[in-house]
Design a protein around this motif. Structure first.
Motif, PDB file in Angstrom:
ATOM      1  N   GLU A  28       0.835  -1.213   0.000  1.00  0.00           N
ATOM      2  CA  GLU A  28       0.000   0.000   0.000  1.00  0.00           C
ATOM      3  C   GLU A  28       0.868   1.262   0.000  1.00  0.00           C
ATOM      4  O   GLU A  28       0.558   2.242  -0.698  1.00  0.00           O
ATOM      5  CB  GLU A  28      -0.919   0.005   1.226  1.00  0.00           C
ATOM      6  N   LEU A  29       1.951   1.240   0.754  1.00  0.00           N
ATOM      7  CA  LEU A  29       2.833   2.406   0.822  1.00  0.00           C
ATOM      8  C   LEU A  29       3.659   2.551  -0.447  1.00  0.00           C
ATOM      9  O   LEU A  29       3.903   3.663  -0.921  1.00  0.00           O
ATOM     10  CB  LEU A  29       3.729   2.303   2.059  1.00  0.00           C
ATOM     11  N   GLN A  30       4.055   1.433  -1.015  1.00  0.00           N
ATOM     12  CA  GLN A  30       4.777   1.491  -2.287  1.00  0.00           C
ATOM     13  C   GLN A  30       3.894   2.061  -3.391  1.00  0.00           C
ATOM     14  O   GLN A  30       4.384   2.754  -4.291  1.00  0.00           O
ATOM     15  CB  GLN A  30       5.271   0.094  -2.666  1.00  0.00           C
ATOM     16  N   ALA A  31       2.600   1.799  -3.307  1.00  0.00           N
ATOM     17  CA  ALA A  31       1.663   2.339  -4.297  1.00  0.00           C
ATOM     18  C   ALA A  31       1.598   3.865  -4.239  1.00  0.00           C
ATOM     19  O   ALA A  31       1.222   4.508  -5.224  1.00  0.00           O
ATOM     20  CB  ALA A  31       0.272   1.738  -4.094  1.00  0.00           C
ATOM     21  N   LEU A  32       1.981   4.437  -3.101  1.00  0.00           N
ATOM     22  CA  LEU A  32       2.042   5.902  -2.995  1.00  0.00           C
ATOM     23  C   LEU A  32       3.305   6.462  -3.645  1.00  0.00           C
ATOM     24  O   LEU A  32       3.389   7.676  -3.874  1.00  0.00           O
ATOM     25  CB  LEU A  32       2.006   6.329  -1.525  1.00  0.00           C
ATOM     26  N   LEU A  40       9.554   4.095   3.754  1.00  0.00           N
ATOM     27  CA  LEU A  40       8.144   3.848   4.087  1.00  0.00           C
ATOM     28  C   LEU A  40       7.968   3.577   5.582  1.00  0.00           C
ATOM     29  O   LEU A  40       6.939   3.907   6.163  1.00  0.00           O
ATOM     30  CB  LEU A  40       7.543   2.742   3.216  1.00  0.00           C
ATOM     31  N   TYR A  41       8.987   2.993   6.219  1.00  0.00           N
ATOM     32  CA  TYR A  41       8.919   2.790   7.673  1.00  0.00           C
ATOM     33  C   TYR A  41       8.848   4.130   8.400  1.00  0.00           C
ATOM     34  O   TYR A  41       7.958   4.355   9.237  1.00  0.00           O
ATOM     35  CB  TYR A  41      10.138   2.004   8.162  1.00  0.00           C
ATOM     36  N   VAL A  76      10.645  12.138   2.833  1.00  0.00           N
ATOM     37  CA  VAL A  76       9.513  11.237   2.576  1.00  0.00           C
ATOM     38  C   VAL A  76       8.231  12.009   2.304  1.00  0.00           C
ATOM     39  O   VAL A  76       7.315  11.500   1.643  1.00  0.00           O
ATOM     40  CB  VAL A  76       9.289  10.264   3.756  1.00  0.00           C
ATOM     41  N   TRP A  77       8.150  13.252   2.784  1.00  0.00           N
ATOM     42  CA  TRP A  77       6.920  14.023   2.593  1.00  0.00           C
ATOM     43  C   TRP A  77       6.861  14.679   1.224  1.00  0.00           C
ATOM     44  O   TRP A  77       5.843  15.284   0.881  1.00  0.00           O
ATOM     45  CB  TRP A  77       6.761  15.046   3.711  1.00  0.00           C
ATOM     46  N   ASP A  78       7.906  14.522   0.421  1.00  0.00           N
ATOM     47  CA  ASP A  78       7.827  14.913  -0.983  1.00  0.00           C
ATOM     48  C   ASP A  78       7.063  13.880  -1.805  1.00  0.00           C
ATOM     49  O   ASP A  78       6.653  14.143  -2.932  1.00  0.00           O
ATOM     50  CB  ASP A  78       9.237  15.076  -1.573  1.00  0.00           C
ATOM     51  N   VAL A  79       6.876  12.685  -1.238  1.00  0.00           N
ATOM     52  CA  VAL A  79       6.204  11.583  -1.940  1.00  0.00           C
ATOM     53  C   VAL A  79       4.705  11.582  -1.660  1.00  0.00           C
ATOM     54  O   VAL A  79       3.890  11.441  -2.574  1.00  0.00           O
ATOM     55  CB  VAL A  79       6.832  10.230  -1.527  1.00  0.00           C
ATOM     56  N   ALA A  88      -2.991   4.587   4.011  1.00  0.00           N
ATOM     57  CA  ALA A  88      -2.403   3.433   3.327  1.00  0.00           C
ATOM     58  C   ALA A  88      -1.916   2.390   4.329  1.00  0.00           C
ATOM     59  O   ALA A  88      -2.106   1.182   4.139  1.00  0.00           O
ATOM     60  CB  ALA A  88      -1.251   3.894   2.439  1.00  0.00           C
ATOM     61  N   ARG A  89      -1.292   2.862   5.387  1.00  0.00           N
ATOM     62  CA  ARG A  89      -0.798   1.935   6.405  1.00  0.00           C
ATOM     63  C   ARG A  89      -1.949   1.156   7.031  1.00  0.00           C
ATOM     64  O   ARG A  89      -1.866  -0.068   7.188  1.00  0.00           O
ATOM     65  CB  ARG A  89      -0.033   2.712   7.477  1.00  0.00           C
TER      66      ARG A  89
END
Length: 273
Positions: A28-32, A40-41, A76-79, A88-89
């Motif tokens: 789910e996180l990779q899909a973001l 993602l952690y 990570v917040w650029d993603v 997602a988590r």
């Protein structure tokens, strides 16, 4: 209540840890748009805090090697936004639990455990527990399985915040805590995966510091004082967690400790570790 805190910890931690042990949350996180495990952690675990600086996350997470957090925060917040990451988590963790538990995912045991763990989480003290408090500010899901995972996560981070306080009170820094935990688990420090980011020289420096304090002997094992300190830290962690469970009656505690273990065994059996 310290014994209750330890007993219940063994029930809610495996529920929470599907966030790290199962494929669905990562997918789910990779899909973001996240690539690699650590971005993602750090995004998913720190998301309740919002977009805070790396120094804040490093202080709260406590035991990551120098530079690990800053390699991911704040980039990570650029993603994706913290809100998108949290959603997602949760989707991934609920999907993982549903996959593992099958028909049991909709059982009355799940709904009852979700109710009781949520009751405990919202009875737990907030003082000094920043990550727990951030999680407490989030909406509680209505669907029982999602509610159970959310409550388990609240209780896990409440305990984690208390554990950090116990370590700090005993002047144990983040890397020292890993070394002591490795020995507590009868492992050599280099075998303990969370120490992998340290070079041999850095690890030797940590071990030497514990040796000079009389906590590790010449063979790299616990001294009596070291073992006592690590045992006391665990006991203090239990004591700091215990107030969350004073709201539960003996009958409610018995419900949890009788009905949940078969489901927890299924979750633990599905873990890759």
């Amino acid at each position: 209540m310290e014994n209750v805190a330890r007993l219940l910890k063994d029930l809610f931690v495996p529920i929470h840890e599907v966030a790290y042990m199962a494929d669905e949350p990562n997918e789910e996180l990779q899909a973001l748009g996240y690539e690699g495990y650590w971005p993602l952690y750090f995004a998913s675990r720190s998301a309740p805090l919002g977009q805070v600086p790396a120094e804040v996350v490093d202080a709260l997470f406590y035991n990551f090697a120098p530079g690990e957090v800053a390699a991911c925060i704040p980039s990570v917040w650029d993603v994706a936004t913290p809100e998108a990451v949290l959603a997602a988590r949760q989707r991934g963790c609920v999907a993982a639990l549903r996959h593992i538990l099958g028909d049991l995912a909709d059982s009355p045991v799940i709904a009852r455990a979700a109710e009781l763990f949520t009751k405990a989480a919202f009875s737990a003290p907030l003082e000094g527990r920043v990550l727990f408090a951030a999680l407490r500010s989030l909406p509680v899901p209505e669907e029982p399985l999602a509610k159970l995972w959310h409550a388990a996560t609240l209780l896990r981070e409440h305990r984690g915040d208390g554990h950090t306080a116990a370590l700090v009170a005993n002047s144990i820094n983040g890397q020292e805590s890993h070394v002591l935990l490795a020995l507590f688990w009868d492992m050599k420090p280099r075998e303990f995966g969370r120490l992998d980011p340290l070079t041999d020289d850095q690890l030797a420096e940590v071990i030497d510091g514990l040796h000079h304090r009389g906590l590790i002997d010449n063979n790299g094992g616990f001294t009596p004082a070291g073992r006592k300190l690590r045992t006391n830290i665990e006991s203090l962690t239990d004591a700091l967690a215990a107030p969350a469970y004073t709201c539960l009656t003996p009958q409610e505690i018995e419900e949890l400790t009788t009905d949940l273990p078969p489901l927890i065994q299924k979750i633990k059996a599905a873990s890759p570790f």
